[in-house]
Design an enzyme around this catalytic site. Structure first.
Site: not given
Ligand code: SF4
Length: 322
Positions: A53, A57, A60, A97, A129, A189, A261
């Site tokens: 990605c 984040c 993540c 989901c 979802c 959600c 949740r």
């Molecule tokens: S949470 Fe992870 S997968 Fe989702 S946008 Fe952020 S970096 Fe990308």
């Protein structure tokens, strides 16, 4: 109790900071007014496109820029996903989901595949979802037309703390997608994560934003960070169960209709801690031994928990959108 969208931060802070036993009692009382106590929605979350990605984040392991053990995996085939959905249904899930590690949806063949997945899962009688990143109004409508029931798009944290966690998109981007989802008449959600180094004001700030949306989200996931090696938050300490209880109970009181949740972090809680979260108003969990890429309690452990606490699984489509 009337449903309010005009909560103030001060009111939410006063609820959040109540003595724990008073807070839990109040939340449990609201819970019983709006939901069947002891009834818990069981959802399965499958990563249909993993890793690689472009976003940053900080929590993540799927962000391409962090060196984690997550291996990137291209979009799964539709048949493979439908098989997983059948298995999820057979093991008692009523919501399925599908998550893709995308910044935003692009109108390409992978999105066409997701549309086929949504149609297929829908025919199985599961609430379908998706969590695919940012959406345009047109993409939201396309998903709705395919039978999408709910869309997950977490705020993650407060607007103030957001830049400490994500710099590749803005808080407003998140809110815009939530609006597109809502306008397409898809169930919303949206929740967040605690334990990322945020302060109490940030936790309250996130709840404030959710509870003052024109319509509350139908689902509010409350996650405890599961720190993953290689991510910037790898060394964050574990949040205590009381912090989860405060978040869940406050969400339950200010957004009484929502399914709250108990999401990531359950793997690090014992049965007693999870029971406290259910008493505080949580009424939904994710099942299966993986939550996208992070660990989660397995099927057998959850079966034991349902038996010990005498919980009942909630049926699909119990509260259809009006
Ligand atoms: S949470 Fe992870 S997968 Fe989702 S946008 Fe952020 S970096 Fe990308």
């Amino acid at each position: 109790m009337t449903i309010r969208n005009n909560w103030t931060r001060e009111e939410i802070a006063a609820i959040y900071n109540k003595p724990v036993l008073d807070l839990m009692y109040e939340a449990a009382t609201v819970h019983r007014q709006y939901h069947q106590a002891g009834e818990v929605q069981v959802c399965t979350l499958l990563s249909v496109k993993t890793g690689g990605c472009p976003e940053d984040c900080a929590y993540c392991p799927q962000a391409a820029r962090y060196n984690t053990s997550v291996k990137a995996h291209k979009m799964m085939e539709v048949g493979e996903v439908l098989q997983k959905a059948v298995e999820a249904k057979e093991s008692g899930s009523t919501r399925f989901c599908m998550g893709a590690a995308w910044r935003e949806v692009r109108d390409n063949r992978d999105f066409d595949k997701v549309i086929e997945m949504v149609k297929g899962v829908n025919t199985l009688g599961l609430e379908v979802c998706c969590t695919l990143g940012m959406l345009t109004p047109e993409q939201a409508q396309k998903l709705k037309d395919a039978g999408l029931y709910a869309y997950n798009h977490n705020l993650d944290t407060s607007e103030n703390f957001y830049d400490d966690i994500i710099t590749t998109r803005t808080y407003q981007d998140r809110l815009d997608t939530l609006e597109h989802v809502r306008n397409a008449n898809i169930s919303v959600c949206s929740g967040g994560i605690i334990g990322m180094g945020e302060g109490e004001a940030d936790r309250i700030g996130m709840l404030y934003t959710l509870a003052t949306l024109p319509q509350h989200p139908e689902s509010v996931p409350v996650n405890a960070l599961v720190p993953v090696e290689g991510t910037p938050l790898e060394d964050q300490p574990k949040v205590s169960v009381w912090e989860m209880v405060r978040m869940i109970a406050t969400a339950r009181i200010i957004m009484p209709h929502a399914m709250v949740r108990l999401s990531a972090g359950r793997v690090r809680m014992n049965l007693e801690e999870q029971a406290l979260c259910f008493m505080a108003g949580a009424n939904s969990i994710f099942a299966g031994d993986k939550l996208l890429t992070t660990p989660n309690p397995g099927y057998v452990k959850d079966q034991e928990m349902f038996q010990t606490l005498q919980l009942r699984p909630r049926q699909a489509y119990k509260e259809q959108l009006v």
